[in-house]
Design a protein around this motif. Structure first.
Motif, PDB file in Angstrom:
ATOM      1  N   ILE A 138       0.871  -1.171   0.000  1.00  0.00           N
ATOM      2  CA  ILE A 138       0.000   0.000   0.000  1.00  0.00           C
ATOM      3  C   ILE A 138       0.912   1.227   0.000  1.00  0.00           C
ATOM      4  N   PHE A 139       0.685   2.176  -0.924  1.00  0.00           N
ATOM      5  CA  PHE A 139       1.652   3.255  -1.098  1.00  0.00           C
ATOM      6  C   PHE A 139       0.989   4.573  -1.498  1.00  0.00           C
ATOM      7  N   ASP A 140       1.693   5.677  -1.233  1.00  0.00           N
ATOM      8  CA  ASP A 140       1.391   6.971  -1.835  1.00  0.00           C
ATOM      9  C   ASP A 140       2.692   7.480  -2.480  1.00  0.00           C
ATOM     10  N   VAL A 174       4.219   6.820  -8.006  1.00  0.00           N
ATOM     11  CA  VAL A 174       3.960   5.426  -8.358  1.00  0.00           C
ATOM     12  C   VAL A 174       5.247   4.688  -8.693  1.00  0.00           C
ATOM     13  N   SER A 175       6.231   5.384  -9.241  1.00  0.00           N
ATOM     14  CA  SER A 175       7.455   4.706  -9.670  1.00  0.00           C
ATOM     15  C   SER A 175       8.240   4.138  -8.491  1.00  0.00           C
ATOM     16  N   LYS A 176       8.171   4.784  -7.325  1.00  0.00           N
ATOM     17  CA  LYS A 176       8.967   4.343  -6.177  1.00  0.00           C
ATOM     18  C   LYS A 176       8.636   2.921  -5.731  1.00  0.00           C
ATOM     19  N   ILE A 205       5.846   4.268 -16.390  1.00  0.00           N
ATOM     20  CA  ILE A 205       6.096   3.328 -17.483  1.00  0.00           C
ATOM     21  C   ILE A 205       7.466   2.666 -17.326  1.00  0.00           C
ATOM     22  N   GLN A 206       8.477   3.441 -16.950  1.00  0.00           N
ATOM     23  CA  GLN A 206       9.809   2.859 -16.765  1.00  0.00           C
ATOM     24  C   GLN A 206       9.821   1.869 -15.606  1.00  0.00           C
ATOM     25  N   GLY A 207       9.096   2.192 -14.511  1.00  0.00           N
ATOM     26  CA  GLY A 207       9.026   1.268 -13.383  1.00  0.00           C
ATOM     27  C   GLY A 207       8.347  -0.037 -13.749  1.00  0.00           C
ATOM     28  N   LEU A 208       7.287   0.046 -14.537  1.00  0.00           N
ATOM     29  CA  LEU A 208       6.585  -1.156 -14.983  1.00  0.00           C
ATOM     30  C   LEU A 208       7.468  -1.976 -15.929  1.00  0.00           C
TER      31      LEU A 208
END
Length: 305
Positions: A138-140, A174-176, A205-208
């Motif tokens: 769970i994140f922000d 979201v990337s973190k 996109i890069q994180g995914l």
């Protein structure tokens, strides 16, 4: 958000409508109701033969040993299925739920966060039923809570309890969590991201892609409110960013076409770039029945196994 009971006599109202689910109260009961209703729906759909046995069978693929075909299932479903071995069925599944402040928006009875939590709970319940190992983050703008994948007795209840206690966080990043998950993954599996994706697209996109490059399958459930998709506002109004508190006064009729072009372009960018990276992307409208998104999970999981 307060529970607003919709008109139950509405003939177009699904029994799995998110507004009805919000009035149930218990996340565990919501998860069970959604999944059981979904499986009943599969029995009555073109997927017949896939619902009752889908945890034990998969569709026949070229190259499979014909001796593994279960002819009883073929007779009932008119489709070819093979018996899965234990190593075919178990999968590590990671759920990532965005709780940033923008997820608190709602034009109807259910916020994006509530919808995301209900959907994550249903997915966890379905994965547990599949005997898959399930984890949750769970994140922000940082990871708030994280539970490693497990099939232990009681683990599902722990995840459902965490989802029932979700609270809005602050800004999105979201990337973190994507990078953090990629760094600690030791076994390839399936990653499911539930988010409104209202953050810098390049980083997301890069994180995914990072997760996909490591060998994990990735399913993105892009959760948006119907008002964010259609911009139905008519009168002049003050619009406020829920994460930065920045405000702008605007006449909706003057900006509607520009807004719709921008939100459409954002969806198309995610759809196009993620498809090229072999990542599954599905837009999820929070006014739609919760079980619809489960089909996208089954489709992704089916290809994985």
């Amino acid at each position: 958000a307060e529970c607003e009971m919709p008109n139950a006599t509405d003939p177009g109202l699904s029994s799995l409508d998110p507004a009805l689910m919000a009035c149930v109260g218990s996340v565990e009961l919501i998860a069970r109701t959604v999944v059981e209703g979904f499986l009943v729906g599969l029995h009555r759909s073109p997927f017949k033969g896939f619902s009752a046995e889908f945890s034990e069978y998969r569709q026949y693929l070229p190259g499979d040993d014909p001796a593994r075909i279960d002819w009883k299932v073929v007779a009932r479903s008119d489709r070819y299925y093979v018996k899965r071995f234990e190593e075919d069925t178990n999968l590590d599944c990671h759920l990532l739920l965005d709780v940033s402040a923008s997820m608190g928006y709602a034009s109807r009875a259910v916020t994006k966060l509530q919808y995301g939590a209900f959907l994550a709970a249903a997915l966890a319940y379905l994965m547990h039923r599949q005997r898959d190992a399930v984890g949750l983050s769970i994140f922000d703008d940082q990871v708030i809570e994280s539970f490693p994948v497990s099939t232990r007795s009681g683990h599902l209840r722990t995840l459902l309890a965490a989802l029932s206690n979700t609270r809005l966080g602050v800004r999105s990043d979201v990337s973190k969590p994507l990078d953090q998950l990629a760094a600690r993954l030791r076994r390839r599996g399936l990653v499911v991201l539930l988010s409104d994706l209202l953050d810098e697209p390049n980083g997301i996109i890069q994180g995914l892609k990072h997760l996909r490059f490591q060998g994990s399958d990735v399913l993105v459930l892009h959760i948006l409110d119907p008002a964010e998709l259609t911009f139905p506002f008519e009168r002049p109004a003050r619009f406020e960013d829920m994460e930065t508190n920045a405000q702008v006064v605007s006449v909706p009729g003057l900006v509607r076409q520009h807004y719709l072009r921008e939100i459409g372009a954002l969806q198309e960018r995610y759809r196009r770039e993620l498809r090229l990276a072999n990542i599954d992307y599905h837009l999820v409208d929070t006014s739609r029945p919760l079980d619809e998104a489960l089909l996208s999970y089954l489709s992704t999981r089916g290809r994985r196994t």
